[in-house]
Motif scaffolding. Sequence first.
Motif, PDB file in Angstrom:
ATOM      1  N   PHE A 199      70.588  53.460  23.974  1.00  0.00           N
ATOM      2  CA  PHE A 199      70.267  54.624  23.144  1.00  0.00           C
ATOM      3  C   PHE A 199      70.806  54.374  21.755  1.00  0.00           C
ATOM      4  N   ASP A 200      69.955  54.484  20.748  1.00  0.00           N
ATOM      5  CA  ASP A 200      70.347  54.257  19.355  1.00  0.00           C
ATOM      6  C   ASP A 200      69.390  55.044  18.471  1.00  0.00           C
ATOM      7  N   ARG A 201      69.801  56.273  18.113  1.00  0.00           N
ATOM      8  CA  ARG A 201      68.954  57.076  17.233  1.00  0.00           C
ATOM      9  C   ARG A 201      69.778  58.168  16.576  1.00  0.00           C
ATOM     10  N   THR A 202      69.199  58.769  15.566  1.00  0.00           N
ATOM     11  CA  THR A 202      69.847  59.871  14.867  1.00  0.00           C
ATOM     12  C   THR A 202      69.432  61.173  15.534  1.00  0.00           C
ATOM     13  N   VAL A 203      70.429  62.021  15.801  1.00  0.00           N
ATOM     14  CA  VAL A 203      70.190  63.296  16.474  1.00  0.00           C
ATOM     15  C   VAL A 203      70.906  64.404  15.712  1.00  0.00           C
ATOM     16  N   SER A 204      70.524  65.631  15.984  1.00  0.00           N
ATOM     17  CA  SER A 204      71.214  66.775  15.365  1.00  0.00           C
ATOM     18  C   SER A 204      72.629  66.890  15.920  1.00  0.00           C
ATOM     19  N   ALA A 205      73.471  67.595  15.211  1.00  0.00           N
ATOM     20  CA  ALA A 205      74.837  67.828  15.685  1.00  0.00           C
ATOM     21  C   ALA A 205      74.809  68.556  17.029  1.00  0.00           C
ATOM     22  N   GLU A 206      73.857  69.477  17.194  1.00  0.00           N
ATOM     23  CA  GLU A 206      73.743  70.198  18.460  1.00  0.00           C
ATOM     24  C   GLU A 206      73.433  69.242  19.604  1.00  0.00           C
ATOM     25  N   VAL A 207      72.446  68.369  19.400  1.00  0.00           N
ATOM     26  CA  VAL A 207      72.071  67.416  20.448  1.00  0.00           C
ATOM     27  C   VAL A 207      73.238  66.475  20.741  1.00  0.00           C
ATOM     28  N   ALA A 208      73.922  66.004  19.718  1.00  0.00           N
ATOM     29  CA  ALA A 208      75.089  65.146  19.923  1.00  0.00           C
ATOM     30  C   ALA A 208      76.138  65.872  20.759  1.00  0.00           C
ATOM     31  N   GLY A 209      76.391  67.132  20.447  1.00  0.00           N
ATOM     32  CA  GLY A 209      77.372  67.908  21.196  1.00  0.00           C
ATOM     33  C   GLY A 209      76.978  68.105  22.650  1.00  0.00           C
ATOM     34  N   ILE A 210      75.712  68.381  22.893  1.00  0.00           N
ATOM     35  CA  ILE A 210      75.232  68.554  24.265  1.00  0.00           C
ATOM     36  C   ILE A 210      75.422  67.256  25.043  1.00  0.00           C
ATOM     37  N   ILE A 211      75.033  66.140  24.443  1.00  0.00           N
ATOM     38  CA  ILE A 211      75.155  64.842  25.106  1.00  0.00           C
ATOM     39  C   ILE A 211      76.616  64.516  25.400  1.00  0.00           C
ATOM     40  N   LEU A 212      77.472  64.682  24.413  1.00  0.00           N
ATOM     41  CA  LEU A 212      78.886  64.353  24.590  1.00  0.00           C
ATOM     42  C   LEU A 212      79.551  65.249  25.618  1.00  0.00           C
ATOM     43  N   THR A 213      79.225  66.525  25.618  1.00  0.00           N
ATOM     44  CA  THR A 213      79.800  67.442  26.609  1.00  0.00           C
ATOM     45  C   THR A 213      79.322  67.081  28.007  1.00  0.00           C
ATOM     46  N   ALA A 214      78.034  66.779  28.154  1.00  0.00           N
ATOM     47  CA  ALA A 214      77.503  66.389  29.468  1.00  0.00           C
ATOM     48  C   ALA A 214      78.181  65.111  29.967  1.00  0.00           C
ATOM     49  N   GLN A 215      78.390  64.157  29.065  1.00  0.00           N
ATOM     50  CA  GLN A 215      79.069  62.922  29.456  1.00  0.00           C
ATOM     51  C   GLN A 215      80.504  63.201  29.893  1.00  0.00           C
ATOM     52  N   ALA A 216      81.206  64.046  29.147  1.00  0.00           N
ATOM     53  CA  ALA A 216      82.597  64.364  29.487  1.00  0.00           C
ATOM     54  C   ALA A 216      82.674  65.060  30.846  1.00  0.00           C
ATOM     55  N   ILE A 217      81.776  65.978  31.113  1.00  0.00           N
ATOM     56  CA  ILE A 217      81.754  66.664  32.403  1.00  0.00           C
ATOM     57  C   ILE A 217      81.519  65.647  33.515  1.00  0.00           C
ATOM     58  N   ASN A 218      80.584  64.736  33.298  1.00  0.00           N
ATOM     59  CA  ASN A 218      80.296  63.718  34.309  1.00  0.00           C
ATOM     60  C   ASN A 218      81.508  62.820  34.545  1.00  0.00           C
ATOM     61  N   TYR A 219      82.170  62.383  33.476  1.00  0.00           N
ATOM     62  CA  TYR A 219      83.368  61.555  33.617  1.00  0.00           C
ATOM     63  C   TYR A 219      84.458  62.289  34.401  1.00  0.00           C
ATOM     64  N   ARG A 220      84.649  63.574  34.110  1.00  0.00           N
ATOM     65  CA  ARG A 220      85.692  64.321  34.817  1.00  0.00           C
ATOM     66  C   ARG A 220      85.327  64.509  36.289  1.00  0.00           C
ATOM     67  N   CYS A 221      84.050  64.707  36.600  1.00  0.00           N
ATOM     68  CA  CYS A 221      83.619  64.782  38.006  1.00  0.00           C
ATOM     69  C   CYS A 221      83.975  63.493  38.734  1.00  0.00           C
ATOM     70  N   LEU A 222      83.668  62.364  38.110  1.00  0.00           N
ATOM     71  CA  LEU A 222      83.963  61.074  38.724  1.00  0.00           C
ATOM     72  C   LEU A 222      85.458  60.846  38.865  1.00  0.00           C
ATOM     73  N   ALA A 223      86.221  61.246  37.855  1.00  0.00           N
ATOM     74  CA  ALA A 223      87.674  61.061  37.900  1.00  0.00           C
ATOM     75  C   ALA A 223      88.312  61.914  38.992  1.00  0.00           C
ATOM     76  N   LEU A 224      87.751  63.078  39.256  1.00  0.00           N
ATOM     77  CA  LEU A 224      88.321  63.985  40.251  1.00  0.00           C
ATOM     78  C   LEU A 224      87.808  63.730  41.666  1.00  0.00           C
ATOM     79  N   LYS A 225      86.785  62.891  41.779  1.00  0.00           N
ATOM     80  CA  LYS A 225      86.224  62.599  43.094  1.00  0.00           C
ATOM     81  C   LYS A 225      87.316  62.015  43.993  1.00  0.00           C
ATOM     82  N   GLY A 226      87.431  62.552  45.165  1.00  0.00           N
ATOM     83  CA  GLY A 226      88.450  62.090  46.095  1.00  0.00           C
ATOM     84  C   GLY A 226      89.779  62.802  45.933  1.00  0.00           C
ATOM     85  N   CYS A 227      89.915  63.623  44.893  1.00  0.00           N
ATOM     86  CA  CYS A 227      91.139  64.403  44.715  1.00  0.00           C
ATOM     87  C   CYS A 227      91.057  65.652  45.574  1.00  0.00           C
TER      88      CYS A 227
END
Length: 142
Positions: free
Chosen positions: A80-108
């Motif tokens: 992925f390599d493109r220019t996006v709005s601040a809103e789209v960037a925020g949505i993407i980054l938040t979704a990624q962070a939620i996914n990372y935290r789900c994976l980190a907590l798996k098995g806890c």
Amino acid sequence: MHYSHTQTAMNVEEIDRLSFLPYLFGEDFMIAELKVYSLARKHLPDYEDGFWHFVRLPQGGGYMMPTGDRYHMVNAEGWFDRTVSAEVAGIILTAQAINYRCLALKGCSDDEQIKLFLLREFQLWNFIESHPDSAAISAALE
């Protein structure tokens, strides 16, 4: 024929900012917030630390959004390599962070926290599906 109804997100007012991150991320809010900032530094080459907007979704959940207009977003792992709005960037980054935290907590033993993150992921994807830039968001999250 497929019809989508665009949901209107609401900017979190100053008075509610302190309660928003615990609402969004639960007990894990400090780690999840830092993960969003870390992902911004990794994927937004022109990002400079600064103020973030908090956005609440009408069906529950929300996302964080950097101040600014547009950002060049790069994710070499996802081609992925493109220019996006601040809103789209925020949505993407938040979704990624939620996914990372789900994976980190798996098995806890913190089932409630995992359930909250899964709910927030579902709510955010529900919003993404009705977003005008859903194709770009989905491409970034693949």
